[in-house]
Structures are given as structure tokens and as C-alpha cells.
Design an enzyme around this catalytic site. Structure first.
Site, PDB file in Angstrom:
ATOM      1  N   ARG A   1      -0.960  -1.941   4.633  1.00 21.16           N
ATOM      2  CA  ARG A   1      -1.615  -0.637   4.407  1.00 21.16           C
ATOM      3  C   ARG A   1      -3.135  -0.799   4.356  1.00 21.16           C
ATOM      4  O   ARG A   1      -3.687  -1.730   4.896  1.00 21.16           O
ATOM      5  CB  ARG A   1      -1.094   0.060   3.135  1.00 21.16           C
ATOM      6  CG  ARG A   1       0.412   0.020   2.930  1.00 21.16           C
ATOM      7  CD  ARG A   1       1.195   0.672   4.034  1.00 21.16           C
ATOM      8  NE  ARG A   1       2.606   0.804   3.652  1.00 21.16           N
ATOM      9  CZ  ARG A   1       3.590   0.915   4.522  1.00 21.16           C
ATOM     10  NH1 ARG A   1       3.363   0.898   5.825  1.00 21.16           N
ATOM     11  NH2 ARG A   1       4.833   1.058   4.101  1.00 21.16           N
TER      12      ARG A   1
ATOM     13  N   ASP B   1       8.982  -7.710   6.469  1.00 23.45           N
ATOM     14  CA  ASP B   1       8.907  -6.250   6.583  1.00 23.45           C
ATOM     15  C   ASP B   1       8.658  -5.638   5.207  1.00 23.45           C
ATOM     16  O   ASP B   1       9.102  -4.522   4.922  1.00 23.45           O
ATOM     17  CB  ASP B   1      10.166  -5.658   7.233  1.00 23.45           C
ATOM     18  CG  ASP B   1       9.948  -4.212   7.684  1.00 23.45           C
ATOM     19  OD1 ASP B   1       8.784  -3.785   7.795  1.00 23.45           O
ATOM     20  OD2 ASP B   1      10.954  -3.507   7.917  1.00 23.45           O
TER      21      ASP B   1
ATOM     22  N   HIS C   1      12.848  -7.260  12.671  1.00 17.68           N
ATOM     23  CA  HIS C   1      13.755  -6.954  11.555  1.00 17.68           C
ATOM     24  C   HIS C   1      15.172  -6.575  12.011  1.00 17.68           C
ATOM     25  O   HIS C   1      15.660  -5.483  11.753  1.00 17.68           O
ATOM     26  CB  HIS C   1      13.192  -5.876  10.628  1.00 17.68           C
ATOM     27  CG  HIS C   1      12.571  -4.682  11.313  1.00 17.68           C
ATOM     28  ND1 HIS C   1      13.211  -3.969  12.289  1.00 17.68           N
ATOM     29  CD2 HIS C   1      11.369  -4.096  11.150  1.00 17.68           C
ATOM     30  CE1 HIS C   1      12.412  -2.998  12.688  1.00 17.68           C
ATOM     31  NE2 HIS C   1      11.292  -3.052  12.017  1.00 17.68           N
TER      32      HIS C   1
ATOM     33  N   HIS D   1       6.165 -10.471   9.783  1.00 20.61           N
ATOM     34  CA  HIS D   1       6.200  -8.994   9.878  1.00 20.61           C
ATOM     35  C   HIS D   1       5.838  -8.433   8.508  1.00 20.61           C
ATOM     36  O   HIS D   1       6.652  -8.448   7.589  1.00 20.61           O
ATOM     37  CB  HIS D   1       7.596  -8.527  10.302  1.00 20.61           C
ATOM     38  CG  HIS D   1       7.721  -7.046  10.484  1.00 20.61           C
ATOM     39  ND1 HIS D   1       8.300  -6.479  11.603  1.00 20.61           N
ATOM     40  CD2 HIS D   1       7.347  -6.001   9.711  1.00 20.61           C
ATOM     41  CE1 HIS D   1       8.279  -5.166  11.498  1.00 20.61           C
ATOM     42  NE2 HIS D   1       7.701  -4.844  10.349  1.00 20.61           N
TER      43      HIS D   1
ATOM     44  N   HIS E   1      10.175  -2.447  17.423  1.00 21.79           N
ATOM     45  CA  HIS E   1      11.080  -1.829  16.450  1.00 21.79           C
ATOM     46  C   HIS E   1      12.207  -1.221  17.288  1.00 21.79           C
ATOM     47  O   HIS E   1      12.058  -0.136  17.833  1.00 21.79           O
ATOM     48  CB  HIS E   1      10.352  -0.762  15.629  1.00 21.79           C
ATOM     49  CG  HIS E   1      11.211  -0.139  14.583  1.00 21.79           C
ATOM     50  ND1 HIS E   1      10.901  -0.155  13.236  1.00 21.79           N
ATOM     51  CD2 HIS E   1      12.399   0.519  14.671  1.00 21.79           C
ATOM     52  CE1 HIS E   1      11.856   0.450  12.551  1.00 21.79           C
ATOM     53  NE2 HIS E   1      12.780   0.883  13.397  1.00 21.79           N
TER      54      HIS E   1
ATOM     55  N   HIS F   1       3.581  -5.311   6.212  1.00 14.01           N
ATOM     56  CA  HIS F   1       2.775  -4.084   6.096  1.00 14.01           C
ATOM     57  C   HIS F   1       1.835  -4.235   4.907  1.00 14.01           C
ATOM     58  O   HIS F   1       2.295  -4.413   3.784  1.00 14.01           O
ATOM     59  CB  HIS F   1       3.678  -2.865   5.885  1.00 14.01           C
ATOM     60  CG  HIS F   1       4.616  -2.619   7.025  1.00 14.01           C
ATOM     61  ND1 HIS F   1       4.289  -1.813   8.097  1.00 14.01           N
ATOM     62  CD2 HIS F   1       5.848  -3.111   7.287  1.00 14.01           C
ATOM     63  CE1 HIS F   1       5.303  -1.802   8.965  1.00 14.01           C
ATOM     64  NE2 HIS F   1       6.264  -2.587   8.497  1.00 14.01           N
TER      65      HIS F   1
ATOM     66  N   LYS G   1       2.629  -4.245  18.899  1.00 14.17           N
ATOM     67  CA  LYS G   1       3.860  -3.753  18.273  1.00 14.17           C
ATOM     68  C   LYS G   1       4.242  -2.402  18.862  1.00 14.17           C
ATOM     69  O   LYS G   1       3.452  -1.457  18.824  1.00 14.17           O
ATOM     70  CB  LYS G   1       3.632  -3.628  16.761  1.00 14.17           C
ATOM     71  CG  LYS G   1       4.774  -2.976  15.987  1.00 14.17           C
ATOM     72  CD  LYS G   1       6.002  -3.864  15.898  1.00 14.17           C
ATOM     73  CE  LYS G   1       7.181  -3.144  15.277  1.00 14.17           C
ATOM     74  NZ  LYS G   1       7.080  -2.928  13.845  1.00 14.17           N
TER      75      LYS G   1
ATOM     76  N   ALA H   1      10.748   5.257   3.758  1.00 15.88           N
ATOM     77  CA  ALA H   1      11.502   4.046   4.110  1.00 15.88           C
ATOM     78  C   ALA H   1      10.645   2.808   3.920  1.00 15.88           C
ATOM     79  O   ALA H   1       9.504   2.764   4.383  1.00 15.88           O
ATOM     80  CB  ALA H   1      11.968   4.142   5.555  1.00 15.88           C
TER      81      ALA H   1
ATOM     82  N   ASN I   1       0.785   0.161  11.799  1.00 17.27           N
ATOM     83  CA  ASN I   1       1.135   1.585  11.607  1.00 17.27           C
ATOM     84  C   ASN I   1       0.375   2.215  10.448  1.00 17.27           C
ATOM     85  O   ASN I   1       0.957   2.749   9.516  1.00 17.27           O
ATOM     86  CB  ASN I   1       2.662   1.757  11.448  1.00 17.27           C
ATOM     87  CG  ASN I   1       3.229   1.020  10.241  1.00 17.27           C
ATOM     88  OD1 ASN I   1       2.688   0.006   9.801  1.00 17.27           O
ATOM     89  ND2 ASN I   1       4.331   1.534   9.708  1.00 17.27           N
TER      90      ASN I   1
ATOM     91  N   HIS J   1       5.345   1.429  -0.631  1.00 16.78           N
ATOM     92  CA  HIS J   1       5.079   2.870  -0.760  1.00 16.78           C
ATOM     93  C   HIS J   1       4.898   3.137  -2.252  1.00 16.78           C
ATOM     94  O   HIS J   1       5.584   2.508  -3.066  1.00 16.78           O
ATOM     95  CB  HIS J   1       6.267   3.704  -0.253  1.00 16.78           C
ATOM     96  CG  HIS J   1       6.489   3.619   1.224  1.00 16.78           C
ATOM     97  ND1 HIS J   1       5.813   4.400   2.136  1.00 16.78           N
ATOM     98  CD2 HIS J   1       7.321   2.832   1.953  1.00 16.78           C
ATOM     99  CE1 HIS J   1       6.223   4.114   3.363  1.00 16.78           C
ATOM    100  NE2 HIS J   1       7.136   3.154   3.292  1.00 16.78           N
TER     101      HIS J   1
HETATM  102  C1  NCD Z   1       8.045   0.419   7.447  1.00 15.65           C
HETATM  103  C2  NCD Z   1       6.839   1.095   6.801  1.00 15.65           C
HETATM  104  O1  NCD Z   1       6.980   1.663   5.728  1.00 15.65           O
HETATM  105  O2  NCD Z   1       5.737   1.008   7.364  1.00 15.65           O
HETATM  106  N1  NCD Z   1       9.239   0.932   6.838  1.00 15.65           N
HETATM  107  C3  NCD Z   1      10.454   0.349   6.845  1.00 15.65           C
HETATM  108  O3  NCD Z   1      11.402   0.971   6.355  1.00 15.65           O
HETATM  109  N2  NCD Z   1      10.648  -0.864   7.323  1.00 15.65           N
HETATM  110  C4  NCD Z   1       8.002   0.634   8.921  1.00 15.65           C
HETATM  111  C5  NCD Z   1       9.003  -0.172   9.689  1.00 15.65           C
HETATM  112  O4  NCD Z   1       8.845  -1.393   9.855  1.00 15.65           O
HETATM  113  O5  NCD Z   1       9.985   0.397  10.138  1.00 15.65           O
HETATM  114 ZN    ZN Z   2       7.948  -3.014   9.474  1.00 19.29          ZN
END
Ligand code: NCD
Ligand code: ZN
Length: 350
Positions: free
Chosen positions: A17, A255, A183, A13, A149, A15, A110, A271, A41, A259
């Protein structure tokens, strides 16, 4: 010096970007992982075959695995550390013909409840069986796993536990569909694993380490703020037991969710916890501290291989018990343990 070797670590899992952020963070995962399940996402989310294929190509480029003009992997330019991006589509009620067409390009789909987390506005607003049935039956028939999720819109500490009946309903109505609770953060989610044969779970690094106290019990620590929010000590204990004992239905999924610093250290903090560059080192430290290093291989790779029938690219990561001071930032992103010294380092990747 104590050392430990991991074979073909997988992050189930992740991210990554896009754009400059992708260029910054992708090499940090591809360095030490054989592959990762890539979350869809983006803005806008990945919902078509064209977007998915193009995104995969951008990831391969960002990890140094160049793609030539015929859209084929250029094996001459490919370095030793190939990294497999396992692509996911953002859940919508997709027709079967579409799923058949995209089948060979995707690893899973997802599902996000609408608005529940970063860039999830286009998610599902009601878990209506009749609305979902055609898509979920087609996914089951085509053996496309469903990653969820699992949070409701309830009180923040109860959101995941309140989602359990929805997991149960989906698992029961679609017994041939592989469903992954992403997660997980609660004892109640761990308990679900033994109730339904087709339910699996990923667990992050940070949810094995922190509780809500670490996020908001003292001074507010925005870099530990994520969805789902870290829960109670007994929840963390349940997650730790499942991971340390190598529960066969549990897989590591970081996860890791980068950011920019100004979006985290802000009024209205985004988040996500960024753990990709330190995940394997801290997992080694944690499993070693509990005398369970021998079970880490199952958690970071073997369970996922068994659950999905994967054959990952060969990669051998040797870690040693040598202190490593975590950089204060990678590009614009602040990692977990920024500026702190962790106990283990990556010695070599082959
Ligand atoms: C994730 C994100 O920033 O894309 N943020 C997070 O707090 N885990 C999205 C997600 O998996 O909920
Ligand atoms: Zn995530």
C-alpha cells in the site's frame, strides 16, 4: 529448543500500500525478508516509470533505507537489514519503447483481469492474443516476467480452474516469456506446472493452511477472506505437497494484503489476509510438523533465486520453537492468528 535458520527469505508477492499503511506494514516485512515483489494495485495503479520510481523511494524510506537528495541510496544511513523492493508495473498494453525505457527499474509486470480483485478495475478485459501480442513479445525479448492473477468471472470456486486454458494459451504462444501463476489455490494449477516449461507459481501461507470451511463453514471469518478464495481440502493438499516437497517451480509469495479493520469487519468485506509479520514463523511450524523443515529454504528463497537468477541481500533469520502470541493488531490491521499463540518465534535476524 529446536531452531532453524533461513537465509535470505524472499516474499515473491506482497502488498505494501501507501501512506500511513505503508509506514505500518513495510517494516514488518523488511525486518525478516531480504526482499519482496511489490504489487502495483495502488489507487491509481502504478503504470509509469515516474510513479514506480517514486513508490520505490517511499518504500525504501518506510523500511529505514533512506534515500538522499540525489535519489541515491545513502549507504551511511543504511542499516544492516537492507530490503530490496522488487517493483512491478500494472499490466496495460505497453509499447516496446516504453518497456525498454522502464526495463532497468522493474522486476516484472503484474496482470489483473479487470475488476477481479482489490483495485483492479483498470485491468485486462479480454485475453485477445492480437491485442496482447506486441506487449508480450516485447516483454519476452526484454526478459520481463509476467505475473498473473489468474481468475475468470465464473462461479467463485471455479474461477481459478477456469483460467487454466488462458495460462496454457499464453505459455504456448509466448514460450520465451516467464509466466507466474500468482497465489495458486487449486490442484489444477499445480498440475499445470509440469505441462509448460515457462509456467511458475507462487503459493501463500494461508492457502497452505485453510480451506473454504475455515472462511465460511462456521461463523464467517472476514480476516480469512481473500481472492482467490480458499478452496477444497484436496486443493490444499496439492498445494501443501508442492510446497513441502520443494517443487522447483514454486515460490513463497505471501500475498499479505493489509486492509484497515473497519474495511474487513464490514458489510462488504475487503479481500485480503494480512500475514507478513507471522509468515516465516508459521511456515517453520508447518514444515516442521510435516518433517520437512529442510525443504523450507527452497520454498522461501532458493527456488526464486534459481527461477529469476537473483542474488539477494544477505540476511540470516534464526527461528526457534518458542510460543509467540500474535498481537491483536498492527496499527489498524488485524493479522492472521491475531491474539492466538503460534509455535515458533523469530529469535534473531542478522
Ligand atoms: C489483494 C489486495 O487486497 O490488494 N487481495 C487479496 O485478496 N489477495 C489483491 C490480490 O492479490 O488479489
Ligand atoms: Zn495479491
Amino acid at each position: 529448543m529446536k531452531s532453524h535458520t533461513l537465509l535470505m527469505p524472499l516474499d515473491m508477492h506482497l502488498h505494501l500500500r501507501d501512506g500511513v499503511m505503508l509506514e505500518t506494514v513495510a517494516p514488518l516485512s523488511s525486518y525478516s525478508f531480504s526482499g519482496a515483489v511489490i504489487m502495483p494495485n495502488l489507487v491509481p495503479p502504478v503504470t509509469s516509470k515516474e510513479e514506480l520510481v517514486a513508490y520505490k523511494e517511499r518504500i525504501l524510506n518506510a523500511t529505514g533505507n533512506r534515500v538522499n537528495h540525489e535519489d541515491e541510496l545513502d549507504f551511511e544511513m543504511m542499516d544492516m537489514d537492507y530490503f530490496e523492493p522488487m517493483m512491478t508495473l500494472f499490466y496495460q498494453h505497453y509499447p516496446r519503447e516504453f518497456l525498454e525505457d522502464v526495463r532497468d527499474e522493474i522486476f516484472a509486470i503484474k496482470l489483473y483481469p479487470a475488476g477481479i480483485t482489490t483495485n483492479s478495475e483498470g485491468g485486462v478485459s479480454s485475453f485477445d492474443l492480437d491485442m496482447m501480442r506486441p506487449t508480450l513479445e516485447a516483454m519476452a525479448a526484454l526478459e520481463i516476467p509476467l505475473l498473473i492473477h489468474g481468475e475468470t468471472e465464473g462461479f467463485v470456486m471455479d474461477r481459478e480452474a477456469e483460467f487454466m486454458p488462458i495460462y496454457g494459451m499464453l505459455a504456448k504462444h509466448f514460450p520465451n516469456l516467464k509466466i507466474v501463476m500468482e497465489h495458486i489455490t487449486t490442484k489444477s494449477a499445480v498440475e499445470m506446472l509440469d505441462k509448460y516449461p515457462n509456467l511458475y507459481a507462487t503459493i501463500t501461507l494461508h492457502h497452505l493452511l485453510i480451506t473454504l470451511d475455515d472462511v465460511a463453514g462456521g461463523m464467517l471469518r472476514p480476516h480469512l477472506f481473500c481472492k482467490p478464495i480458499a478452496k477444497r481440502p484436496e486443493d490444499r493438499e496439492a498445494l501443501l505437497s508442492a510446497a513441502l516437497d520443494a517443487h522447483p517451480k514454486v515460490m513463497f509469495g505471501s500475498d499479505s494484503a493489509p486492509h484497515p479493520k473497519d474495511k474487513k469487519e464490514a458489510c462488504g468485506c475487503a479481500a485480503g489476509v494480512f500475514t507478513a509479520p507471522i509468515a516465516l514463523q508459521v511456515l517453520c511450524e508447518l514444515f516442521d510438523r510435516h518433517g520437512k523443515l529442510e525443504n523450507l529454504q527452497a520454498f522461501v528463497s532458493d527456488n526464486a533465486q534459481n527461477i529469476y537468477g537473483l542474488c539477494p541481500e544477505f540476511k540470516e533469520v534464526t527461528l526457534v520453537e518458542r510460543p509467540f502470541t500474535v498481537p491483536s493488531h498492527y496499527g489498524t490491521v488485524v493479522p492472521m492468528f491475531a491474539g492466538e499463540t503460534i509455535g515458533w518465534s523469530i529469535e534473531e535476524v542478522m
